[in-house]
Design a protein around this motif. Structure first.
Motif, PDB file in Angstrom:
ATOM      1  N   PRO A 127      22.637  46.865  47.576  1.00  0.00           N
ATOM      2  CA  PRO A 127      23.773  47.671  47.097  1.00  0.00           C
ATOM      3  C   PRO A 127      25.127  47.028  47.404  1.00  0.00           C
ATOM      4  N   MET A 128      25.235  46.368  48.559  1.00  0.00           N
ATOM      5  CA  MET A 128      26.486  45.687  48.879  1.00  0.00           C
ATOM      6  C   MET A 128      26.732  44.548  47.898  1.00  0.00           C
ATOM      7  N   CYS A 129      25.686  43.800  47.556  1.00  0.00           N
ATOM      8  CA  CYS A 129      25.825  42.712  46.586  1.00  0.00           C
ATOM      9  C   CYS A 129      26.303  43.245  45.235  1.00  0.00           C
ATOM     10  N   ALA A 130      25.771  44.395  44.833  1.00  0.00           N
ATOM     11  CA  ALA A 130      26.167  44.983  43.556  1.00  0.00           C
ATOM     12  C   ALA A 130      27.640  45.377  43.575  1.00  0.00           C
ATOM     13  N   ARG A 131      28.093  45.953  44.682  1.00  0.00           N
ATOM     14  CA  ARG A 131      29.503  46.356  44.764  1.00  0.00           C
ATOM     15  C   ARG A 131      30.417  45.131  44.773  1.00  0.00           C
ATOM     16  N   VAL A 132      30.048  44.088  45.490  1.00  0.00           N
ATOM     17  CA  VAL A 132      30.869  42.879  45.537  1.00  0.00           C
ATOM     18  C   VAL A 132      30.893  42.197  44.172  1.00  0.00           C
ATOM     19  N   ALA A 133      29.773  42.227  43.455  1.00  0.00           N
ATOM     20  CA  ALA A 133      29.739  41.669  42.101  1.00  0.00           C
ATOM     21  C   ALA A 133      30.725  42.415  41.203  1.00  0.00           C
ATOM     22  N   PHE A 134      30.808  43.715  41.392  1.00  0.00           N
ATOM     23  CA  PHE A 134      31.767  44.524  40.638  1.00  0.00           C
ATOM     24  C   PHE A 134      33.202  44.104  40.971  1.00  0.00           C
ATOM     25  N   LEU A 135      33.488  43.899  42.250  1.00  0.00           N
ATOM     26  CA  LEU A 135      34.832  43.475  42.658  1.00  0.00           C
ATOM     27  C   LEU A 135      35.179  42.114  42.043  1.00  0.00           C
ATOM     28  N   ARG A 136      34.204  41.217  42.013  1.00  0.00           N
ATOM     29  CA  ARG A 136      34.456  39.897  41.438  1.00  0.00           C
ATOM     30  C   ARG A 136      34.698  40.008  39.934  1.00  0.00           C
ATOM     31  N   LEU A 137      33.969  40.884  39.272  1.00  0.00           N
ATOM     32  CA  LEU A 137      34.156  41.086  37.834  1.00  0.00           C
ATOM     33  C   LEU A 137      35.572  41.590  37.541  1.00  0.00           C
ATOM     34  N   VAL A 138      36.057  42.529  38.346  1.00  0.00           N
ATOM     35  CA  VAL A 138      37.412  43.052  38.151  1.00  0.00           C
ATOM     36  C   VAL A 138      38.445  41.963  38.421  1.00  0.00           C
ATOM     37  N   TYR A 139      38.202  41.147  39.442  1.00  0.00           N
ATOM     38  CA  TYR A 139      39.156  40.084  39.783  1.00  0.00           C
ATOM     39  C   TYR A 139      39.292  39.085  38.636  1.00  0.00           C
ATOM     40  N   VAL A 140      38.173  38.651  38.088  1.00  0.00           N
ATOM     41  CA  VAL A 140      38.204  37.677  36.990  1.00  0.00           C
ATOM     42  C   VAL A 140      38.810  38.302  35.734  1.00  0.00           C
ATOM     43  N   GLY A 141      38.563  39.579  35.536  1.00  0.00           N
ATOM     44  CA  GLY A 141      39.082  40.256  34.350  1.00  0.00           C
ATOM     45  C   GLY A 141      40.540  40.646  34.453  1.00  0.00           C
ATOM     46  N   SER A 142      41.120  40.512  35.645  1.00  0.00           N
ATOM     47  CA  SER A 142      42.539  40.873  35.839  1.00  0.00           C
ATOM     48  C   SER A 142      43.250  39.738  36.571  1.00  0.00           C
ATOM     49  N   PRO A 143      43.385  38.585  35.919  1.00  0.00           N
ATOM     50  CA  PRO A 143      43.952  37.409  36.599  1.00  0.00           C
ATOM     51  C   PRO A 143      45.402  37.586  37.049  1.00  0.00           C
ATOM     52  N   ASP A 144      46.117  38.489  36.403  1.00  0.00           N
ATOM     53  CA  ASP A 144      47.531  38.681  36.744  1.00  0.00           C
ATOM     54  C   ASP A 144      47.761  39.965  37.550  1.00  0.00           C
ATOM     55  N   ALA A 145      46.707  40.487  38.139  1.00  0.00           N
ATOM     56  CA  ALA A 145      46.824  41.766  38.852  1.00  0.00           C
ATOM     57  C   ALA A 145      47.737  41.670  40.065  1.00  0.00           C
ATOM     58  N   GLY A 146      47.638  40.567  40.791  1.00  0.00           N
ATOM     59  CA  GLY A 146      48.475  40.405  41.980  1.00  0.00           C
ATOM     60  C   GLY A 146      48.233  41.507  42.997  1.00  0.00           C
ATOM     61  N   ASP A 147      49.327  42.134  43.452  1.00  0.00           N
ATOM     62  CA  ASP A 147      49.224  43.192  44.455  1.00  0.00           C
ATOM     63  C   ASP A 147      48.581  44.464  43.912  1.00  0.00           C
ATOM     64  N   LYS A 148      48.426  44.546  42.602  1.00  0.00           N
ATOM     65  CA  LYS A 148      47.849  45.746  41.989  1.00  0.00           C
ATOM     66  C   LYS A 148      46.330  45.658  41.856  1.00  0.00           C
ATOM     67  N   PHE A 149      45.740  44.603  42.406  1.00  0.00           N
ATOM     68  CA  PHE A 149      44.295  44.403  42.244  1.00  0.00           C
ATOM     69  C   PHE A 149      43.495  45.615  42.698  1.00  0.00           C
ATOM     70  N   TRP A 150      43.773  46.106  43.902  1.00  0.00           N
ATOM     71  CA  TRP A 150      42.973  47.215  44.430  1.00  0.00           C
ATOM     72  C   TRP A 150      43.239  48.513  43.675  1.00  0.00           C
ATOM     73  N   ASP A 151      44.426  48.659  43.134  1.00  0.00           N
ATOM     74  CA  ASP A 151      44.698  49.838  42.299  1.00  0.00           C
ATOM     75  C   ASP A 151      43.854  49.792  41.028  1.00  0.00           C
ATOM     76  N   ILE A 152      43.712  48.589  40.470  1.00  0.00           N
ATOM     77  CA  ILE A 152      42.887  48.432  39.267  1.00  0.00           C
ATOM     78  C   ILE A 152      41.425  48.716  39.592  1.00  0.00           C
ATOM     79  N   VAL A 153      40.976  48.242  40.752  1.00  0.00           N
ATOM     80  CA  VAL A 153      39.598  48.506  41.178  1.00  0.00           C
ATOM     81  C   VAL A 153      39.360  50.011  41.282  1.00  0.00           C
ATOM     82  N   ASP A 154      40.285  50.714  41.916  1.00  0.00           N
ATOM     83  CA  ASP A 154      40.142  52.171  42.063  1.00  0.00           C
ATOM     84  C   ASP A 154      40.089  52.866  40.704  1.00  0.00           C
ATOM     85  N   LYS A 155      40.898  52.370  39.789  1.00  0.00           N
ATOM     86  CA  LYS A 155      40.916  52.956  38.445  1.00  0.00           C
ATOM     87  C   LYS A 155      39.574  52.757  37.743  1.00  0.00           C
TER      88      LYS A 155
END
Length: 339
Positions: free
Chosen positions: A238-266
């Protein structure tokens, strides 16, 4: 209290002439012998004349400039020089009482307090556990991680988070500041390691696998080691699945900057709404994301590699508290977290 200006401008009482009869010169020479008949009594009016007070206005202005008084205080000082001795005494007494009243209302700050070492250690451990949790509903929104950490600490008052700390604003604010800084550090390290894990795009247009990337198991092991090693976090599927999700959001939001975690929460919120907060459906969605991650970043059979992986006591307690079933230490969580 009258201001100096009021005291100077008030009307002074007129002098009352003295009607005391002073002895005549003949009486002074011949004792108490009466004056000859027909001689009018000699009466002398007595006035007490004061020598004009020295004008200290210029000196007061000079002192005011040297002391860098504001214009209002400078004028007040000049007015003070024109008061009589009695008026000055009254003005000084009233000023002292005013200062005394102000001082009596001052409250000394609480004695310097620092978090107990045991409490700091627990916050270090559980801040990592919370951020790397596979069920946490938000990473920054609504202060979810901080609230979760406080709930865990409240279960164990022996660690140092006692009612007297919770009810003292000074100590509680220190707790909030310390916990917030630790959670920020954990999020920073997590995001940094994810950014370093994605590798580069292959020169072959038909190749989806990235070059020089970390597979999900390696990434999770790095997170467990570097976010906070003493937490001894066990990597699970389950931890691997959650981290894979975080990596997917990171790659999909290259310009997120400080808003990365806000995008993850969304994104997490969108999943919960889309699947009506059905845990099984959400779990299947994360499993699909994990499968896609293995295709892009390196195929590793996490189901086989982690078949016997079990969360440590601190991880178990964090998951249970977040699920609303927390309470007493679970399977020796309190002892295990002290290692």
């Amino acid at each position: 209290m009258l201001s100096l200006t009021d005291m100077l401008n008030r009307e002074s009482s007129p002098l009352v002439p003295s009607t005391e009869e002073r002895p005549s010169a003949s009486k002074l020479r011949h004792g108490s012998s009466p004056d000859p008949p027909g001689t009018p009594p000699a009466t002398t009016m007595v006035r007490t004349a004061k020598r004009p007070a020295e004008d200290l206005s210029q000196y007061a202005q000079s002192v005011a400039r040297k002391k860098r008084l504001c214009p209002e205080d400078s004028d007040e000082l000049v007015s003070y020089t024109k008061l009589s001795r009695g008026e000055k005494d009254i003005w000084m007494a009233s000023t002292l009482w005013s200062i005394q009243g102000t001082v009596s209302q001052l409250q000394a700050p609480d004695a310097q307090w620092d978090l107990p070492s045991t409490l700091k250690k627990k916050i270090d451990i559980y801040s990592a556990v919370v951020i790397l949790s596979h069920t946490i509903s938000a990473y920054v929104s609504d202060e979810v991680p901080r609230k979760l950490l406080f709930e865990i600490l409240e279960i164990h008052p022996s660690w140092g988070y006692k009612p007297e700390v919770k009810e003292n604003p000074y100590k509680y604010n220190m707790m909030v500041s310390f916990i917030s800084s630790k959670l920020t550090a954990r999020r920073y390290t997590t995001k940094k390691l994810i950014a370093e894990s994605i590798g580069t795009t292959s020169e072959d247009p038909g190749e989806v696998k990235r070059v020089g990337a970390d597979d999900i198991l390696i990434l999770c092991e790095k997170l467990a080691t570097n976010v906070f090693k003493a937490a001894k976090i066990i990597v699970t599927v389950p931890m691997c699945a959650r981290v894979a999700f975080l990596r997917l959001v990171y790659v999909g939001s290259p310009d997120a900057g400080d808003k990365f975690w806000d995008i993850v929460d969304k994104k997490i919120k969108e999943f919960r709404v889309k699947f009506s907060n059905d845990k099984q459906k959400i779990s299947r969605k994360f499993a699909k994301i994990l499968s896609q991650d293995r295709t892009v970043y390196g195929d590793v059979d996490v189901d086989y590699m982690l078949v016997s992986a079990r969360m440590n006591p601190a991880q178990c307690e964090s998951e249970n508290v977040h699920a609303g079933i927390g309470g007493a230490p679970i399977n020796g969580a309190e002892q295990g977290a002290q290692d």
